[in-house]
Enzyme design. Structure first.
Site, PDB file in Angstrom:
ATOM      1  N   LYS A   1      15.304  12.195  -9.857  1.00  0.00           N
ATOM      2  CA  LYS A   1      14.474  11.026  -9.506  1.00  0.00           C
ATOM      3  C   LYS A   1      13.777  10.392 -10.707  1.00  0.00           C
ATOM      4  CE  LYS A   1      13.674  12.478  -4.769  1.00  0.00           C
ATOM      5  NZ  LYS A   1      12.716  12.766  -3.705  1.00  0.00           N
TER       6      LYS A   1
ATOM      7  N   ASP B   1      10.036   7.415  -0.694  1.00  0.00           N
ATOM      8  CA  ASP B   1       9.468   8.713  -0.302  1.00  0.00           C
ATOM      9  C   ASP B   1       8.062   8.582   0.278  1.00  0.00           C
ATOM     10  OD1 ASP B   1      11.617  10.324  -0.919  1.00  0.00           O
ATOM     11  OD2 ASP B   1      10.931  10.759  -2.957  1.00  0.00           O
TER      12      ASP B   1
END
Ligand code: ATR
Length: 274
Positions: free
Chosen positions: A66, A103
């Site tokens: 990420k 997220d």
């Protein structure tokens, strides 16, 4: 024509994302497929180019890429830019890439909509200061908790994040030995559960009606969820809802339609019982 999407990570074989996105596609009548692809740890750039050459329209990014993906994609949403980590890429028709991070939306929707957890005015504790933690800090602060403490094994990383996000709310960071008082909501964003470990938390860290949330999802209780249950937590929540909600937001970014998450969460819970 069928559009192609994927999740990349390492490891990736147990990913539920292909199932989740194919259910969303069925629900909404979108013509797409979605695969999981393992990328060698030091070959993210090559992997991204390969997916683009193969004509993929978008990808999700999971552990451990990420933060590195954030570095490789220059065009990002403002929130993703600040987060320093991305979990979603759109491969645009003109060959450019757009990065985003869903997220935080996923976590907050699961906590507040699916589990009716109040965040406003509450004392929040976020465990971890890596890519998973970075993406959720700003969205959590939008709910105006009374305070957010980021605790991390490497205290300096938590401190850096607290400085970075200071303008969004009341936030502090430090090591586990700096924890004091009790918290209403404790969110685990560490990778400790992967090794069956739990960060070193004081036994009295949970408020009497405290909630524990593990962003890591596993079919069985993670070490953190087991810890929470042993410490008489009022509610222990695994990361399944977040997984499905962050996927739904990525799906909306790619396809412009909002899928129904409840049905998919229920389906996966059902498999777990079977
Ligand atoms: P991710 O992108 O999934 O967040 P990461 O960047 O490797 O992965 O970060 C993992 C996080 O889990 C970090 O906060 C890490 O702490 P350090 O910054 O001190 O490395 C934390 N972590 C990993 N294993 C841990 C353990 N056994 N106990 C406590 N924290 C742990």
């Amino acid at each position: 024509m069928t559009d192609h999407y994927a999740v990349i990570g390492n490891p990736i074989s147990h990913s539920k994302s292909p199932f989740i996105h194919s259910e969303f596609a069925k629900q909404t009548g979108q013509n797409l497929d979605y695969i999981a692809r393992k990328i060698p740890i030091d070959e993210l750039a090559v992997g991204l180019r390969q997916l683009q050459t193969e004509g993929f329209k978008g990808i999700n990014i999971t552990v451990p890429f990420k933060e590195e993906a954030w570095q490789q994609v220059s065009d990002k949403s403002a929130h993703a830019e600040r987060a320093g980590a991305i979990n979603t890429i759109i491969f645009n028709d003109d060959g450019s890439l757009t990065g985003d991070n869903t997220d935080g939306i996923g976590l907050c929707r699961d906590l507040t909509n699916n589990h009716q957890i109040e965040l406003k005015g509450k004392r929040l504790l976020l465990l971890g200061a890596g890519g998973a933690a970075r993406g959720v800090i700003e969205p959590l602060l939008k709910y105006q908790p009374s305070s957010l403490f980021i605790a991390n094994r490497t205290a300096s990383k938590a401190l850096d994040l607290s400085t970075l996000f200071a303008k969004f709310g009341s936030i502090k960071g430090g090591g586990y030995d700096e924890l004091s008082g009790s918290f209403d909501v404790i969110i685990n964003a560490t990778a400790a559960s992967l090794n069956g470990e739990v960060p070193p938390l004081p036994a009295d860290i949970l408020a009497s009606d405290g909630v524990c949330y593990d962003m890591m999802y596993s079919d069985n209780d993670t070490a953190f969820i087991s810890w929470a249950k042993r410490h008489n937590v009022a509610k222990a929540i695994d990361g399944l809802g977040m997984l499905v909600e962050q996927a739904a937001e990525a799906f909306r970014l790619w396809r412009g339609v909002q899928p129904d998450t409840q049905q998919v969460i229920a389906q996966i819970r059902q498999f777990k019982k079977a």
